[in-house]
Design an enzyme around this catalytic site. Structure first.
Site, PDB file in Angstrom:
ATOM      1  N   CYS A  90       0.861  -1.177   0.000  1.00 48.83           N
ATOM      2  CA  CYS A  90       0.000   0.000   0.000  1.00 48.83           C
ATOM      3  C   CYS A  90       0.900   1.231   0.000  1.00 48.83           C
ATOM      4  O   CYS A  90       1.603   1.488   0.992  1.00 48.83           O
ATOM      5  CB  CYS A  90      -0.905  -0.027   1.230  1.00 48.83           C
ATOM      6  SG  CYS A  90      -2.018   1.372   1.280  1.00 48.83           S
ATOM      7  N   CYS A 241      -4.295   6.018  -5.290  1.00 50.57           N
ATOM      8  CA  CYS A 241      -3.865   4.633  -5.092  1.00 50.57           C
ATOM      9  C   CYS A 241      -2.459   4.449  -5.682  1.00 50.57           C
ATOM     10  O   CYS A 241      -2.298   4.313  -6.902  1.00 50.57           O
ATOM     11  CB  CYS A 241      -4.843   3.631  -5.713  1.00 50.57           C
ATOM     12  SG  CYS A 241      -4.466   1.926  -5.246  1.00 50.57           S
TER      13      CYS A 241
HETATM   14  O1  PYC Z   1      -2.007   3.568  -2.228  1.00 50.56           O
HETATM   15  O2  PYC Z   1      -1.311   1.581  -2.857  1.00 50.56           O
HETATM   16  C1  PYC Z   1      -2.149   2.322  -2.363  1.00 50.56           C
HETATM   17  C2  PYC Z   1      -3.403   1.714  -1.860  1.00 50.56           C
HETATM   18  C3  PYC Z   1      -3.771   0.406  -1.929  1.00 50.56           C
HETATM   19  C4  PYC Z   1      -5.028   0.296  -1.323  1.00 50.56           C
HETATM   20  C5  PYC Z   1      -5.393   1.558  -0.888  1.00 50.56           C
HETATM   21  N1  PYC Z   1      -4.382   2.410  -1.225  1.00 50.56           N
END
Ligand code: PYC
Length: 317
Positions: A90, A241
């Site tokens: 993450c 993300c």
């Molecule tokens: O920022 O890699 C990320 C992530 C994964 C799930 C939620 N955020």
């Protein structure tokens, strides 16, 4: 181990997406991040459910358990989890962990290696508080995969890995705009349900549990693209993300639409931005992604887990 009645955590958000870092030592017997993840999952899942599920957490929250790394050159090991399960990695969460360790004065600006269950990554904390993560080798596993989705028709997308497994939708769907979060959640959930039903997986049978949709950035956002990312557990990522942006970089690289070292600015559904780029990996099909972003500390809290509370370990149905 017995569950304690109190747990100290520090909460932060990275581009709007929350991270809750446990700063008490839980004394979980483990040798590195993989073994810590396995122990939590099989013997101490109450840690995840207590801290992330209601009434103490909420669906978008990601938890981080810090552990002793197997590789002694790493500053720490970390295991991330959410309302559904344990994550391969993450990046928004790692940015939150780095800011948390700096807030606690456990680290200084500079580069720190961090052990995760999917590999060692590096995190550079700059003097201006920006954090840059160089993540695990990432790749596009399949291009232009089509599937029939009830009520949606034929949906096309790429399958890519970057610490987690992603389906990056290329066929049209709801416009990627905050006013459409409900529709985007239904659209991406229907795609994920169908991937599972049709047993469309990563090459070794890995479940594809993150679904990404892309659109043009909002007019007030200086970005190359805006995304909506459905996380396992049905919450959407408020940040762009980091692992999802890395999966996007792997697809752009595979299609020769982005050169090594070129910058990609990825906006999230709420307009927050990660800046990404990649280097080639020694295996030609893979890249090493780099993602930069900022996190803000927003709480230093003692979580109370009272044995007489019927929801001591979260509302878990
Ligand atoms: O920022 O890699 C990320 C992530 C994964 C799930 C939620 N955020």
């Amino acid at each position: 181990m017995t569950a304690p009645n109190h747990l100290k955590v520090i909460d932060s958000h990275t581009g709007g997406e929350p991270t809750r870092v446990i700063i008490d030592d839980l004394n979980i017997p483990s040798h590195g991040a993989i073994s810590a993840r396995d122990h939590l999952q099989s013997k101490a899942d109450w840690v995840r459910t207590s801290l992330i599920l209601e009434p103490r957490g909420f669906d978008a929250m990601v938890g981080a358990y810090l552990c002793a790394p197997l590789d002694e050159s790493c500053t720490t090991g970390v295991v991330f989890f959410n309302n559904h399960n344990y994550l391969g990695g993450c990046i928004h969460g790692t940015i939150g962990v780095v800011k948390t360790l700096a807030y606690l004065k456990r680290i200084q600006p500079g580069t720190h290696k961090i052990e995760t269950p999917t590999g060692i990554i590096s995190a550079t904390l700059a003097d201006d508080h920006n954090v840059t993560i160089q993540s695990v080798p990432s790749f596009r596993a399949a291009e232009n995969v089509t599937l029939e989705v009830p009520n949606l028709g034929t949906v096309t997308g790429d399958i890519a890995f970057s610490a987690n497994w992603f389906f990056l939708v290329s066929s049209p769907g709801p416009a990627v705009h905050p006013s459409n979060i409900e529709e985007l959640t239904q659209f991406t959930s229907a795609i994920r349900d169908e991937l599972i039903k049709q047993n469309i997986t990563g090459p070794k049978g890995e479940e594809i549990d993150h679904i990404e949709v892309f659109g043009p950035p909002m007019s007030d956002t200086e970005a190359d693209s805006q995304n909506f990312v459905l996380c396992p557990g049905k919450a959407y990522d408020r940040s762009p993300c980091g692992t999802g942006t890395s999966a996007k970089l792997a697809c752009l690289a595979a299609s020769q639409k982005l050169a090594p070292g070129e910058t990609w600015r990825q906006a999230s559904i709420i307009g927050t931005i990660f800046t990404g780029s990649y280097q080639n990996h020694s295996e030609p099909a893979k890249i090493i992604p780099t993602i930069s972003g900022e996190a803000h500390i927003n709480a230093e809290t003692t979580i109370i887990l009272n044995p007489s509370d019927p929801f001591q370990h979260g509302i878990n149905y």
